[in-house]
Design an enzyme around this catalytic site. Structure first.
Site, mmCIF file in Angstrom:
data_model
loop_
_atom_site.group_PDB
_atom_site.id
_atom_site.type_symbol
_atom_site.label_atom_id
_atom_site.label_comp_id
_atom_site.label_asym_id
_atom_site.label_seq_id
_atom_site.Cartn_x
_atom_site.Cartn_y
_atom_site.Cartn_z
ATOM 1 C CG ASP A 27 -0.406 -0.474 2.581
ATOM 2 O OD1 ASP A 27 1.012 -0.600 2.521
ATOM 3 O OD2 ASP A 27 -1.051 -0.932 3.350
ATOM 4 C CG ASN A 31 -8.633 -1.250 11.999
ATOM 5 O OD1 ASN A 31 -7.492 -1.811 11.899
ATOM 6 N ND2 ASN A 31 -9.152 -0.119 11.634
ATOM 7 C CG HIS A 75 -5.629 -2.249 8.936
ATOM 8 N ND1 HIS A 75 -5.715 -0.739 9.249
ATOM 9 C CD2 HIS A 75 -4.371 -2.572 9.253
ATOM 10 C CE1 HIS A 75 -4.505 -0.332 9.627
ATOM 11 N NE2 HIS A 75 -3.711 -1.221 9.524
ATOM 12 C CD GLU A 127 -8.597 0.996 8.107
ATOM 13 O OE1 GLU A 127 -8.406 0.169 8.770
ATOM 14 O OE2 GLU A 127 -8.166 2.142 8.370
#
Ligand code: F6R
Length: 305
Positions: A67, A135, A137, A142
């Protein structure tokens, strides 16, 4: 899913490096998928150290990253492109022409996502290194991202932006968007190496392994992959109780064996029916279904300090 628990960052780097080395020994022109962030740094340090000491070569390796932020130039210190150059690529003999990362400055971001998705399709990774967000990810997928979404523009959550603020002069400067490989693209790698350290990752690690199997924790998608190695430090592993692990493993084994028994019954009934219809043929023996092997936790119990 194999799970190893180590004592500290140094051990994590060494243990993770064994996985990379294994791939390189098998295939010196391997495709390696890289992650950025604090977690893989001990691995990158170990790779650089080993390259210097033992001359392990990356000349024929092809590398790509998961990413990149939208709107951050590859020369900017906060960019993932720069992170990779500063922390790894400049310290090994990889050819930068063989490395790739989404271009967050592309004029047409959708076209850039398509280019990247095509590149990943053409070059499935032999090993994909992953971190995990607080979280759950993986890359910048996400919670609630659809696994089938290919490389796309992701809206970062407030928590992710806060966790990544360290690289920016001011937290308000953390980009809101990033380009990220999709979940199924990540799963297209032959092997996956997920690393997690620190208490802040304990809940996400627990959810990935023990939690509900849905997109609320994107990392649960890794359960579908046949070759995943997870390396955790004690803090990241702190919510995994082994009794619970064993219970879950037992439950899954029981479910698998019930499903196999049911399948065998259906096959037996079909064979009986076929035998009734064609009495000339001898009835085939019902093949015993092999119960799918359950995920095995290879836990390296941390030595006493
Ligand atoms: C980075 C990436 C992210 C990180 C994750 C953990 O390329 O894709 O998913 O792996 O946010 O980041 P750290 O390691 O900084 O805690």
């Amino acid at each position: 899913m194999r799970i190893a628990i180590v004592r500290n960052g140094k051990e994590l780097g060494e243990r993770a490096f064994l996985e990379i080395k294994k791939v390189l020994l098998e295939k010196p022109d391997a495709v390696i998928g890289f992650a950025t962030g604090a977690t893989p740094l001990p691995l990158y340090e170990k790779m650089a150290e080993d390259h210097k000491k033992n001359g392990t070569s990356y000349k024929r390796v092809r590398a790509y990253n998961l990413d990149e932020y939208v709107g951050v130039d590859k020369g900017d210190k906060a960019s993932f492109a720069r992170f990779m150059r500063d922390n790894l690529f400049s310290k090994i003999d990889i050819d930068l022409a063989n490395t790739d990362i989404p271009n967050g400055m592309a004029e047409d971001l959708n076209a850039e996502c398509e280019r990247y998705a095509e590149m990943v399709r053409a070059n499935p990774a032999d090993i994909q290194i992953l971190g995990i967000g607080r979280n759950g990810h993986i890359a910048f997928n996400e919670p609630y991202t659809k696994p089938e979404e290919p490389t796309h523009i992701a809206l970062l959550t407030a928590d992710t932006r806060a966790a990544n603020a360290g690289a920016f002069k001011d937290p308000s400067l953390v980009p809101t968007y990033a380009l990220t490989m999709g979940i199924n693209e990540i799963l297209s790698a032959k092997r996956i190496l997920l690393l997690a350290t620190g208490e802040s990752k304990a809940q996400a690690v627990y959810d990935m392994i023990m939690g509900r199997d849905d997109t609320s924790c994107p990392a649960t998608a890794l359960r579908k992959h046949p070759d995943v190695t997870v390396i955790l430090d004690k803090e990241a592993a702190s919510l995994l109780t082994f009794t619970e692990w064993e219970n879950a493993a037992e439950r899954r084994a029981a479910e698998a064996s019930a499903a196999a028994a049911e399948e065998a019954l259906v096959e037996e009934a079909a064979a009986d029916e076929a035998a009734d219809e064609e009495p000339v043929e001898t009835a085939e023996e019902t093949a015993e279904e092999e119960v799918p092997a359950e995920e095995i936790a290879e836990t390296a119990a941390p030595a006493e300090e």
